[in-house]
Design an enzyme around this catalytic site. Structure first.
Site, mmCIF file in Angstrom:
data_model
loop_
_atom_site.group_PDB
_atom_site.id
_atom_site.type_symbol
_atom_site.label_atom_id
_atom_site.label_comp_id
_atom_site.label_asym_id
_atom_site.label_seq_id
_atom_site.Cartn_x
_atom_site.Cartn_y
_atom_site.Cartn_z
ATOM 1 C CG ASP A 17 -30.019 11.024 -20.738
ATOM 2 O OD1 ASP A 17 -30.817 10.573 -19.900
ATOM 3 O OD2 ASP A 17 -28.832 10.696 -20.773
ATOM 4 C CG ASN A 71 -17.960 7.221 -22.992
ATOM 5 O OD1 ASN A 71 -18.649 7.558 -22.032
ATOM 6 N ND2 ASN A 71 -18.427 7.182 -24.220
ATOM 7 C CG HIS A 101 -21.800 8.939 -21.411
ATOM 8 N ND1 HIS A 101 -21.665 7.714 -22.016
ATOM 9 C CD2 HIS A 101 -22.851 8.806 -20.560
ATOM 10 C CE1 HIS A 101 -22.588 6.897 -21.559
ATOM 11 N NE2 HIS A 101 -23.316 7.524 -20.668
ATOM 12 C CD GLU A 125 -21.832 8.957 -25.696
ATOM 13 O OE1 GLU A 125 -20.837 8.773 -24.968
ATOM 14 O OE2 GLU A 125 -22.743 8.113 -25.828
HETATM 15 C C1 GLP Z 1 -26.560 6.087 -19.472
HETATM 16 C C2 GLP Z 1 -27.157 7.486 -19.210
HETATM 17 C C3 GLP Z 1 -26.311 8.273 -18.245
HETATM 18 C C4 GLP Z 1 -25.808 7.314 -17.187
HETATM 19 C C5 GLP Z 1 -24.803 6.397 -17.795
HETATM 20 C C6 GLP Z 1 -24.273 5.319 -16.873
HETATM 21 O O1 GLP Z 1 -26.513 5.702 -20.776
HETATM 22 N N1 GLP Z 1 -27.418 8.290 -20.347
HETATM 23 O O2 GLP Z 1 -27.075 9.334 -17.694
HETATM 24 O O3 GLP Z 1 -25.197 8.023 -16.137
HETATM 25 O O4 GLP Z 1 -25.230 5.891 -19.033
HETATM 26 O O5 GLP Z 1 -25.171 4.278 -16.700
HETATM 27 P P1 GLP Z 1 -25.034 3.192 -15.535
HETATM 28 O O6 GLP Z 1 -25.381 3.884 -14.267
HETATM 29 O O7 GLP Z 1 -25.988 2.119 -15.904
HETATM 30 O O8 GLP Z 1 -23.609 2.736 -15.541
#
Ligand code: GLP
Length: 239
Positions: A67, A134, A136, A141
């Site tokens: 993404d 959450n 995702h 989402e």
């Molecule tokens: C981000 C990304 C995800 C990621 C998630 C968790 O916003 N879009 O691909 O897995 O949120 O992030 P973190 O590893 O910093 O907790």
């Protein structure tokens, strides 16, 4: 879904790095799906070390990131383009690395283009995932319906506030993103999900209740034939 619990996030990174060494030995031209966020940083550090030590070679491999924020310039320090260059792409030798463009004039056309690029590459061999609080994955989402292909999406309040820490007060934080869809992720031949840290314990518990909660996007992974979830002890503390 296979669950592997290791002591620390570093242990998880070291173990998962070995999987990539084997994957690229077995199939040097692998197509790797990659993730951003704080979770994979330790793994990317391990991969860089292994590359420098001559243990892994990405020269025939291609990568596709999950993404990118929209709108977002590739050279913005909070862009996922920048993140990937900093942690991996500038330090190893991928044949090619693709990320949805946060600068595309027509984001919906960019989604289609990205899906075609993944398809033309033969699909993803190993998809690396982190998970949001959450549930995702990528930026899929919690919702009533989920996009199969790459989609132009609104970020949830939860994701916006979780990622706020990366943006300074005078920066406009994007509220939209382009993300691979649940279908893109699901079509990957193998999926590795990393969950580390105490603040992910609740969502990890939910995932391992072994029920499809439709408001937890990661629950779709329960249906995939080859998913391994690596957790550190903190993230696994409620399971
Ligand atoms: C981000 C990304 C995800 C990621 C998630 C968790 O916003 N879009 O691909 O897995 O949120 O992030 P973190 O590893 O910093 O907790």
């Amino acid at each position: 879904m296979v669950k592997i619990v290791l002591d620390t996030a570093q242990d998880v990174a070291a173990q998962v790095a070995k999987i990539y060494v084997k994957q690229l030995k077995d199939k040097p031209d692998s197509v790797l799906g990659l993730a951003t966020g704080s979770t994979p940083v330790a793994l990317y550090g391990q991969l860089v070390k292994k590359y420098q030590a001559g243990e892994i070679d990405f020269s025939k491999a291609r990568s596709f990131n999950l993404d990118e924020y929209y709108p977002m310039k590739a050279d913005h320090p909070q862009s996922y383009h920048y993140f990937m260059k900093e942690h991996l792409f500038d330090k190893v030798n991928f044949a090619s690395s693709s990320i949805p463009s946060g600068e595309a004039k027509d984001p919906k056309a960019e989604c289609k283009r990205y899906d075609k690029e993944i398809e033309d590459a033969g699909g993803i061999d190993v998809m690396l995932l982190g998970i949001g609080h959450n549930g995702h994955v990528g930026f899929n989402e919690p919702a009533v319906t989920y996009s199969m292909g790459t989609g132009f999406v609104d970020l949830s309040d939860s994701s916006i506030s979780a990622n706020k820490r990366y943006f300074s007060a005078d920066e406009v934080q994007p509220t939209k993103a382009i993300t691979m869809g649940i279908g893109d992720i699901f079509r990957s031949r193998k999926i590795i999900l990393i969950i580390t840290g105490e603040n992910k314990a609740k969502i990890a518990k939910k995932l391992f209740e072994n029920q499809i909660h439709t408001d937890v996007p990661a629950c779709f992974l329960l249906l995939h034939p080859d998913v391994t979830v690596y957790l550190d002890k903190d993230a696994a503390s409620l399971i």
